[in-house]
Design an enzyme around this catalytic site. Structure first.
Site, mmCIF file in Angstrom:
data_model
loop_
_atom_site.group_PDB
_atom_site.id
_atom_site.type_symbol
_atom_site.label_atom_id
_atom_site.label_comp_id
_atom_site.label_asym_id
_atom_site.label_seq_id
_atom_site.Cartn_x
_atom_site.Cartn_y
_atom_site.Cartn_z
ATOM 1 C CG ASP A 241 -2.054 -0.745 1.321
ATOM 2 O OD1 ASP A 241 -3.014 -0.365 0.671
ATOM 3 O OD2 ASP A 241 -2.032 -1.790 1.999
ATOM 4 C CD GLU B 146 -7.262 3.045 2.070
ATOM 5 O OE1 GLU B 146 -7.114 2.543 0.947
ATOM 6 O OE2 GLU B 146 -7.746 2.450 3.034
ATOM 7 C CG ASP C 88 -8.033 2.325 -2.434
ATOM 8 O OD1 ASP C 88 -7.023 1.884 -1.849
ATOM 9 O OD2 ASP C 88 -9.196 1.978 -2.162
ATOM 10 C CB ILE D 18 -3.695 -2.090 -2.260
ATOM 11 C CG1 ILE D 18 -2.295 -2.230 -2.867
ATOM 12 C CG2 ILE D 18 -4.414 -3.440 -2.283
ATOM 13 C CD1 ILE D 18 -1.490 -3.384 -2.283
ATOM 14 C CG ASP D 19 -10.655 -0.763 -3.540
ATOM 15 O OD1 ASP D 19 -10.938 -0.598 -2.339
ATOM 16 O OD2 ASP D 19 -11.502 -0.998 -4.415
ATOM 17 C CB THR E 3 -6.234 -4.227 2.163
ATOM 18 O OG1 THR E 3 -6.799 -2.945 1.985
ATOM 19 C CG2 THR E 3 -4.779 -4.097 2.490
ATOM 20 C CG ASP F 123 -12.937 2.503 -0.953
ATOM 21 O OD1 ASP F 123 -11.906 1.980 -1.411
ATOM 22 O OD2 ASP F 123 -13.179 2.578 0.275
#
Ligand SMILES: Nc1ncnc2c1ncn2[C@@H]1O[C@H](COP(=O)(O)OS(=O)(=O)O)[C@@H](OP(=O)(O)O)[C@H]1O
Ligand SMILES: [Mg+2]
Ligand SMILES: [Mg+2]
Ligand SMILES: [Mg+2]
Length: 355
Positions: free
Chosen positions: A48, A71, A141, A143-144, A146, A294
């Protein structure tokens, strides 16, 4: 590629591709023991942080005046030297690869060189913008999904450009999504680009041939209610999955839902994978506010592929209220032919949590 926002498209595609290469290699060398626990208990990985460092470094050099709503922030890295060193090394591995001129990359974006820890941490923290109703701003984001990433399922690297609170560009990289939905066991890694007024396109995430730079237009299929298959979250805490089942019953939807982590759901829906037809994300009733990163790029993927996106009460998603979607609750993304009927069915269940 459309002329509108062409340099933004080039930069965003390059940044997302580099970040996806990084996250893929982190996963392959994983590393489960390196997962942190953040205050909100969601797992945060080195991937991330380094993916946000890579994308923000590129955005800051390419568009120095654009604020970023990202994020993550670097506070954990400032106090944890081991984690910091890992993130700096990973980010530099991704950034220092020489610019791919054929793909439109330029050295002035801060690529083809290494950066110091201070620069990279500052780049991560440039994602602290509060958002608002006017001007240009990016949402990120890194890494959406996670949890999907950690379990080897779907996850997505998600970037969007907002102008005056409207999503104008959305770019989503899905390293684990099959490139061709009709061969689910074939090559993986799909990249999605949506530009307002110019459609949603797909291309390979990791191009190897010149032809791989061709953008393939996506159009949502027109499906009747009885043909629908719900797309929904994997995590029960993120959406009221029991309420989805009741709505399916009301609508006469008999197919079992497809559960998938992350904004890969929007991508699969835009492409018409497995007769998706609708992505239903109903609030669980605990007062959670959805984050704009998101949904910003995913919602444009759907609109530009011919679908409609609203919250669970039929309101348009408002990206101009700051880092969250404020008084929007849940998301209903569906084809034009069925969106209104799905909202009616939700209304009919008035007492369900959060509705
Ligand atoms: N309580 C609650 N309600 C709704 N949404 C929440 C909630 N908590 C977290 N999140 C956000 O959900 C993002 C993950 O996306 P999905 O729900 O589509 O995927 S999955 O269910 O986790 O598989 C996830 O994104 P990432 O943190 O980037 O993974 C969160 O921002
Ligand atoms: Mg998170
Ligand atoms: Mg997310
Ligand atoms: Mg995330």
């Amino acid at each position: 590629m459309s002329d509108y926002l062409s340099s933004e498209q080039n930069v965003a595609v390059a940044a997302v591709r580099r970040a996806c290469k990084l996250t893929t290699s982190v996963f392959n060398n994983l590393v489960k023991g390196e997962t942190l626990v953040k205050g909100d208990k969601s797992p945060v990985t080195v991937a991330d942080f380094s993916a946000q460092a890579v994308i923000n470094t590129i955005l800051l050099r390419a568009f120095p005046h654009d604020p970023i709503i990202g994020e993550e922030d670097a506070s954990d890295l400032r106090t944890n030297e081991l984690l910091r060193t890992r993130v700096v090394d990973l980010a530099n591995e991704a950034l220092s690869e020489k610019p791919n001129v054929e793909a439109g990359e330029e050295p002035s974006w801060g690529i083809g060189q290494k950066w110091g820890a201070d620069d990279l941490l500052a780049a991560i923290d440039k994602g602290n913008y509060e958002g608002g109703r006017s001007g240009r701003m990016w949402t990120l984001d890194p890494i959406d999904g996670t949890k999907g990433f950690l379990r080897g399922g779907q996850y997505a690297v998600c970037l969007a450009l907002l102008v005056d609170a409207r999503v104008e560009l959305g770019v989503i990289g899905c390293p684990n999504l099959p490139l061709d939905p009709s061969s689910p066991d074939g090559a993986r890694g799909a990249l999605f680009v949506a530009v307002r007024g110019h459609g949603t396109h797909q291309l390979p995430l990791f191009p190897t041939l010149s032809a791989d730079h061709t953008h393939i237009p996506l159009r949502m299929p027109t499906l009747a209610l009885s043909q629908l298959r719900f797309l929904e979250s994997v995590e029960k805490a993120h959406a009221a999955l029991d309420t989805n089942a009741r709505i399916a019953e009301v609508l006469g939807v008999t197919e079992a839902p497809a559960r998938m982590d992350s904004q890969a759901k929007y991508a699969a829906l835009a492409r018409g994978d497995g007769n998706g037809g609708v992505y239903l994300r109903l609030p669980t009733g605990v007062g959670y506010r959805e984050k704009i990163w998101d949904h910003a790029p995913g919602s444009l993927l759907i609109e530009e592929a011919g679908g409609i996106v609203s919250d669970s009460r039929g309101q348009s998603l408002d990206f101009g209220l700051g880092r969250t979607l404020g008084e929007n609750f849940g998301v209903v993304a569906a084809g034009k032919a069925v969106h209104a009927q799905i909202l009616e069915a939700i209304k009919g269940l008035g007492g369900a949590p959060g509705i």
